[in-house]
Write an enzyme that holds these catalytic residues in place. Sequence first.
Site, short mmCIF file in Angstrom:
data_model
loop_
_atom_site.label_atom_id
_atom_site.label_comp_id
_atom_site.label_asym_id
_atom_site.label_seq_id
_atom_site.Cartn_x
_atom_site.Cartn_y
_atom_site.Cartn_z
N SER A 25 0.86 -1.18 0.00
CA SER A 25 0.00 0.00 0.00
C SER A 25 0.90 1.23 0.00
CB SER A 25 -0.91 0.03 1.24
OG SER A 25 -0.10 0.02 2.41
N THR A 57 -1.61 1.22 -6.43
CA THR A 57 -1.75 0.63 -5.11
C THR A 57 -2.99 1.23 -4.46
OG1 THR A 57 -0.57 0.05 -3.07
CG2 THR A 57 -0.21 2.28 -3.95
N TYR A 58 -3.09 1.11 -3.14
CA TYR A 58 -4.21 1.71 -2.41
C TYR A 58 -3.65 2.44 -1.21
CZ TYR A 58 -3.47 -2.34 0.56
OH TYR A 58 -2.89 -3.28 1.38
N GLY A 73 5.56 -2.67 0.69
CA GLY A 73 5.48 -3.90 -0.08
C GLY A 73 6.38 -3.87 -1.31
N ALA A 74 5.98 -4.64 -2.32
CA ALA A 74 6.80 -4.81 -3.52
C ALA A 74 7.12 -3.49 -4.22
CB ALA A 74 6.09 -5.76 -4.49
N ALA A 75 6.26 -2.49 -4.06
CA ALA A 75 6.50 -1.19 -4.69
C ALA A 75 7.79 -0.55 -4.20
CB ALA A 75 5.32 -0.26 -4.44
#
EC number: 4.1.1.11
Length: 138
Positions: A25, A57-58, A73-75
């Site tokens: 996120s 994303t959110y 996360g992955a971002a």
Amino acid sequence: MLRTMMTAKIHRATVTHADLHYVGSVTVDRDLLDAADILVGERVSIVDVTNGARLDTYTIAGERGSGVLGINGAAAHLVDVGDVVILIAYGQMTTEEARALEPRVVHVDVGNRIRAVDADPTAPPAPGLERSPLAEPV
């Protein structure tokens, strides 16, 4: 037909942290979310001005007044601490609604404090930046 329109953006925010192992996120200072009228859990695109990366994303709310803008996360593989980013929210609406739309554009300083809120997505947010000569002012 529904059109997908930019409804809000937080312009040229600075990434304050990146946490690869956090559930994915983007954490955003609650004051910035409120100013942009972006809801917790709303889908946003992140455009990294520093390196050109784009991702979706959110949002999750960060501490009010903290200036936090954290990539989770992955971002975190795509965006680094200190990068300048633009968060963009979109909404689907009819053509009539789209023509009447006044998006919320939140301009921030390097500490992610609000400098201005307006409806012109082409307005230069700071000295040294210019409106594209090809853009029509809103």
